[in-house]
Write a protein that holds these residues in place. Structure first.
Motif, short mmCIF file in Angstrom:
data_model
loop_
_atom_site.label_atom_id
_atom_site.label_comp_id
_atom_site.label_asym_id
_atom_site.label_seq_id
_atom_site.Cartn_x
_atom_site.Cartn_y
_atom_site.Cartn_z
N ARG A 208 -3.52 -12.93 3.14
CA ARG A 208 -2.30 -13.53 2.59
C ARG A 208 -2.08 -13.07 1.15
N GLY A 209 -0.81 -12.81 0.80
CA GLY A 209 -0.52 -12.39 -0.57
C GLY A 209 0.65 -11.43 -0.62
N HIS A 210 0.94 -10.95 -1.83
CA HIS A 210 2.09 -10.05 -2.02
C HIS A 210 1.63 -8.60 -2.07
N TYR A 211 2.42 -7.73 -1.45
CA TYR A 211 2.06 -6.31 -1.38
C TYR A 211 3.28 -5.43 -1.65
N ASN A 212 3.02 -4.30 -2.28
CA ASN A 212 4.05 -3.27 -2.39
C ASN A 212 4.03 -2.45 -1.11
N VAL A 213 5.19 -2.39 -0.46
CA VAL A 213 5.24 -1.72 0.84
C VAL A 213 6.48 -0.83 0.93
N GLU A 214 6.46 -0.02 1.98
CA GLU A 214 7.69 0.64 2.42
C GLU A 214 8.02 0.07 3.78
N ILE A 215 9.31 -0.20 4.01
CA ILE A 215 9.75 -0.69 5.32
C ILE A 215 10.57 0.44 5.96
N SER A 223 11.76 0.47 -0.24
CA SER A 223 10.57 0.00 -0.96
C SER A 223 10.78 -1.47 -1.26
N ASN A 224 9.72 -2.27 -1.15
CA ASN A 224 9.90 -3.71 -1.29
C ASN A 224 8.58 -4.37 -1.67
N VAL A 225 8.68 -5.63 -2.13
CA VAL A 225 7.47 -6.47 -2.23
C VAL A 225 7.61 -7.51 -1.14
N ILE A 226 6.60 -7.61 -0.28
CA ILE A 226 6.68 -8.62 0.79
C ILE A 226 5.50 -9.59 0.62
N HIS A 232 0.24 -13.72 11.37
CA HIS A 232 1.32 -13.15 12.20
C HIS A 232 2.58 -12.77 11.43
N PHE A 233 2.88 -13.51 10.35
CA PHE A 233 4.22 -13.37 9.76
C PHE A 233 4.21 -12.93 8.30
N ILE A 234 5.33 -12.24 7.98
CA ILE A 234 5.56 -11.71 6.65
C ILE A 234 6.88 -12.30 6.14
N ARG A 235 6.97 -12.61 4.84
CA ARG A 235 8.25 -13.04 4.26
C ARG A 235 8.79 -11.92 3.36
N GLY A 236 10.10 -11.70 3.41
CA GLY A 236 10.71 -10.75 2.49
C GLY A 236 11.06 -9.41 3.09
N VAL A 237 11.01 -9.30 4.41
CA VAL A 237 11.38 -8.02 5.02
C VAL A 237 12.89 -7.79 4.88
N ASN A 238 13.68 -8.87 5.06
CA ASN A 238 15.13 -8.85 4.76
C ASN A 238 15.90 -7.66 5.32
N ILE A 239 15.59 -7.26 6.51
CA ILE A 239 16.35 -6.17 7.15
C ILE A 239 17.05 -6.78 8.36
N GLN A 240 18.35 -6.58 8.45
CA GLN A 240 19.06 -7.15 9.59
C GLN A 240 19.29 -6.13 10.71
N VAL A 248 4.54 -0.03 5.75
CA VAL A 248 3.46 0.77 5.17
C VAL A 248 2.97 0.06 3.92
N PHE A 249 1.68 -0.29 3.91
CA PHE A 249 1.11 -1.04 2.79
C PHE A 249 0.52 -0.08 1.75
N TYR A 250 1.01 -0.17 0.50
CA TYR A 250 0.47 0.70 -0.54
C TYR A 250 -0.57 0.01 -1.42
N GLU A 251 -0.25 -1.19 -1.90
CA GLU A 251 -1.21 -1.90 -2.78
C GLU A 251 -0.81 -3.36 -2.86
N ALA A 252 -1.78 -4.19 -3.24
CA ALA A 252 -1.45 -5.58 -3.55
C ALA A 252 -0.59 -5.54 -4.79
N ASP A 253 0.49 -6.33 -4.80
CA ASP A 253 1.39 -6.27 -5.95
C ASP A 253 0.66 -6.73 -7.20
N PRO A 254 0.66 -5.89 -8.27
CA PRO A 254 -0.15 -6.23 -9.45
C PRO A 254 0.24 -7.56 -10.07
N TYR A 255 1.52 -7.97 -9.97
CA TYR A 255 1.93 -9.24 -10.56
C TYR A 255 1.31 -10.44 -9.86
N TYR A 256 0.89 -10.20 -8.63
CA TYR A 256 0.34 -11.32 -7.85
C TYR A 256 -1.15 -11.15 -7.61
#
Ligand SMILES: Cc1cc2nc3c(=O)[nH]c(=O)nc-3n(C[C@H](O)[C@H](O)[C@H](O)COP(=O)(O)O)c2cc1C
Ligand SMILES: Nc1ncnc2c1ncn2[C@@H]1O[C@H](COP(=O)(O)OP(=O)(O)OP(=O)(O)O)[C@@H](O)[C@H]1O
Length: 262
Positions: A208-215, A223-226, A232-240, A248-256
């Motif tokens: 669990r946590g925030h990650y810098n990803v590509e969707i 590019s997004n932070v999710i 099972h679930f992710i918040r912040g994908v926001n694609i309709q 694609v997971f790049y790194e844990a978001d440094p702010y979090y």
């Protein structure tokens, strides 16, 4: 690449139709750099002998059958197939791993699943085990095949003094260190995600946590932070626009990052 599923029922038919090959052996979850080395070595031997390059993998994971325990898969068969194709594999055998298969004597495995499938050269890592209780060790294949099969043992591939393994990748995911998986596999960790159903089967989300990803949708890459909410679930994908996306997971978001320390 041809994919052939083997179980106790079709084994004889598959044996009858089999062609000679150089075969790499193992489960190969995640296809990390250790696995890639085994397959590259097998590929060199296949080219030298002018034989097809085969891989024998299993499904489900042996641990789930032998010890009834859960395994956090790094990829389903479809993704493994895709990655093996990219590595130049011609033939993928997937053996149904059942309790009966697990209890085969090592010699029987060599006779029925290697010799009778036309294997001329078997390539596996230094720690590959086969047969009941894992009693067969890779070097024994030569003797158990009456020297009909040449055995090639891949040396241990390490990173920072530790053997690269699927288990290590799973542990890094559990700790949220997705960027380290990039180093172990030579590509970033990615999953398939269904916007309604959550993570697709046989992929595993990091902690669990925030990650810098590509969707990746079929049309675009964002590019997004999710936020990984649970298993099972992710918040912040926001694609309709599409139901299924690749994340694609790049790194844990440094702010979090603090979240990962706790
Ligand atoms: C035909 C066959 C039968 C096997 N039977 C067993 C078994 O009964 N018990 C076992 O621990 N491993 C068995 N193995 C080996 C497992 O696939 C696996 O490599 C082994 O459990 C080592 O796991 P580890 O890498 O987590 O130590 C068998 C492998 C093959 C190919
Ligand atoms: N770091 C490595 N160096 C060399 N060979 C390896 C390495 N890791 C795995 N292999 C070999 O690659 C093949 C597939 O490995 P397998 O998936 O069975 O093991 P693994 O990656 O160690 O997984 P696990 O952690 O679940 O035991 C086997 O022949 C194994 O010996």
């Amino acid at each position: 690449m041809k994919v052939i599923l083997i179980d106790a029922e079709n084994l004889e038919a598959v044996q009858r139709k089999s062609e000679q090959s150089v075969m790499a052996l193992g489960f190969f979850d995640g296809l990390h750099k250790g696995h890639q080395t085994v397959i590259q070595i097998a590929k060199q031997h296949a080219s030298k002998k002018q034989l097809p390059l085969a891989v024998m993998s299993f499904f489900p994971h042996p641990k789930t059958v032998i010890t009834n325990s859960n395994v956090d898969y790094l990829m389903p068969i479809e993704e493994k197939t895709h990655q093996l194709k990219k590595l130049g594999v011609d033939l993928l055998y997937i053996v149904h791993f059942t309790k009966e298969f697990a209890s085969l004597a090592p010699q029987t495995f060599v006779e029925q699943y290697l010799m009778k499938l036309g294997v001329k050269v078997a390539v596996a890592g230094f720690d590959y085990k086969y047969g009941f209780k894992g009693e067969g060790q890779v070097h024994m294949i030569a003797e158990q095949s009456q020297q009909q099969i040449q055995v090639v043992i891949a040396p241990k591939v390490e990173m920072a003094g530790e053997k690269i393994s699927s288990t290590l990748c799973r542990n890094l995911l559990k700790a949220g260190h997705v960027e380290k998986i990039y180093a172990l596999c030579g590509r970033p960790y990615s999953i398939q995600y269904d916007l309604q159903e959550g993570i697709e089967p046989y992929f595993t989300l990091p902690k669990r946590g925030h990650y810098n990803v590509e969707i990746h949708t079929t049309q675009h890459i964002y590019s997004n932070v999710i936020e990984v909410m649970d298993e099972h679930f992710i918040r912040g994908v926001n694609i309709q626009s599409s139901d299924k996306v690749k994340i694609v997971f790049y790194e844990a978001d440094p702010y979090y990052m603090k979240e990962l320390v706790n």
